[in-house]
Design an enzyme around this catalytic site. Structure first.
Site, PDB file in Angstrom:
ATOM      1  N   HIS A 137       0.687  -1.024  -0.108  1.00  0.00           N
ATOM      2  CA  HIS A 137       0.047  -0.043  -0.076  1.00  0.00           C
ATOM      3  C   HIS A 137       0.730   1.189   0.020  1.00  0.00           C
ATOM      4  CE1 HIS A 137      -3.576   2.269   1.402  1.00  0.00           C
ATOM      5  NE2 HIS A 137      -2.773   3.079   1.724  1.00  0.00           N
ATOM      6  N   GLU A 138       1.847   1.159   0.910  1.00  0.00           N
ATOM      7  CA  GLU A 138       2.788   2.537   0.891  1.00  0.00           C
ATOM      8  C   GLU A 138       3.452   2.405  -0.271  1.00  0.00           C
ATOM      9  OE1 GLU A 138       2.184   4.380   2.998  1.00  0.00           O
ATOM     10  OE2 GLU A 138       1.358   3.034   4.711  1.00  0.00           O
ATOM     11  N   HIS A 141       1.441   4.123  -2.910  1.00  0.00           N
ATOM     12  CA  HIS A 141       1.397   5.744  -2.806  1.00  0.00           C
ATOM     13  C   HIS A 141       2.674   6.260  -3.524  1.00  0.00           C
ATOM     14  CE1 HIS A 141      -1.818   6.599  -0.368  1.00  0.00           C
ATOM     15  NE2 HIS A 141      -1.297   5.758   0.663  1.00  0.00           N
TER      16      HIS A 141
HETATM   17 ZN   LIG Z   1      -2.582   5.039   2.459  1.00  0.00          ZN
END
Ligand SMILES: [Zn+2]
Length: 263
Positions: A137-138, A141
């Protein structure tokens, strides 16, 4: 593009004044298509500029926030992080993975690939695949260049906003206050912005893709977020990670749906 300034107070004159000021715009790329998402983005700051700004914030965070004194945990985080990053292809960045000694169940990423995990999250995540879910998820980004996009949008809204504040905003939640204080930006906390819902859902999708590519079981993402929701209910108050990453039914359904396309 197509992102209009949100505030009626922002006049064209302000933006023009900022543009005339040069600085950040020197190497601006304007509107461009992101290779990870296929979306067009407004980008008024280059990756290099953003990485320089976040490197400074990252170094101060590391100097002022206790780092987890557990070599095994640090090595594990690095191993999982590197595997996810290798899968992302974004290996040109100077990635760092650091576990901080903080009980909050949270994690964040700064542009340039500086990833922070809090002890609370490492204790909550069961296996490597669940840690990889957050890592993916990171990293999502980063590959989606969400910070640059948010930064650029904010530039159009408020020309005077402090760069580091915007960089720190998305993932830190309540910890952002501490981080901002540590960085001597207490007065700027008011302008800290969360990532948009759209960015969070996109990071979820990209994260699951990266998990699959890195040969982690994508369903671990659902397991982890479900566990987070349960922990939140048990505690009787939303966990910090959930306030910045709301795990409601819509989000879980979107996750499940995307995972189904991978299996
Ligand atoms: Zn996030």
């Amino acid at each position: 593009l197509g992102m209009a300034p949100n505030s009626p107070l922002v006049g064209r004159r302000n933006v023009l004044a900022w543009l005339a000021g040069g600085g950040l715009l020197a190497a601006a790329s304007g509107c461009s298509q992101n290779s990870a998402t296929g979306r067009n983005q407004l980008l008024l700051v280059s990756d290099t500029q953003l990485a320089e700004m976040s490197a400074q914030a990252w170094n101060e965070l590391k100097a002022k926030t206790p780092i987890l004194q557990d070599k095994g945990a640090q090595a594990r985080l690095e191993r999982i992080g590197q595997r996810v990053v290798d899968a992302s292809g974004a290996t040109g960045l100077n990635w760092e993975f650091v576990a901080f000694d903080n009980p909050e169940i949270n994690a964040f990423v700064l542009p340039g690939g500086k990833v922070g995990f809090f002890r609370g999250l490492l204790e909550t995540a069961g296996d490597d695949a669940e840690v990889a879910a957050v890592m993916g998820h990171e990293a999502g980004h980063v590959t989606a260049r969400h910070a640059a996009e948010r930064f650029s949008q904010q530039m159009l809204v408020n020309v005077g906003v402090t760069a580091a504040t915007v960089l720190l905003a998305g993932e830190l939640g309540q910890f952002a206050d501490e981080a901002a204080a540590a960085l001597g930006m207490g007065v700027m906390v008011g302008v800290i912005l969360p990532y948009s819902r759209e960015h969070e859902l996109e990071a979820d999708r990209l994260g699951v893709d990266l998990m699959a590519k890195a040969a982690y079981e994508p369903r671990a993402a659902v397991r982890f977020w479900t566990k987070m929701m349960e922990a939140s209910v048990a505690r009787g108050q939303p966990l910090e990670l959930l306030s910045t990453h709301p795990s409601d039914g819509t989000r879980m359904t979107a996750l499940e749906k995307h995972i189904a396309t991978l299996l």
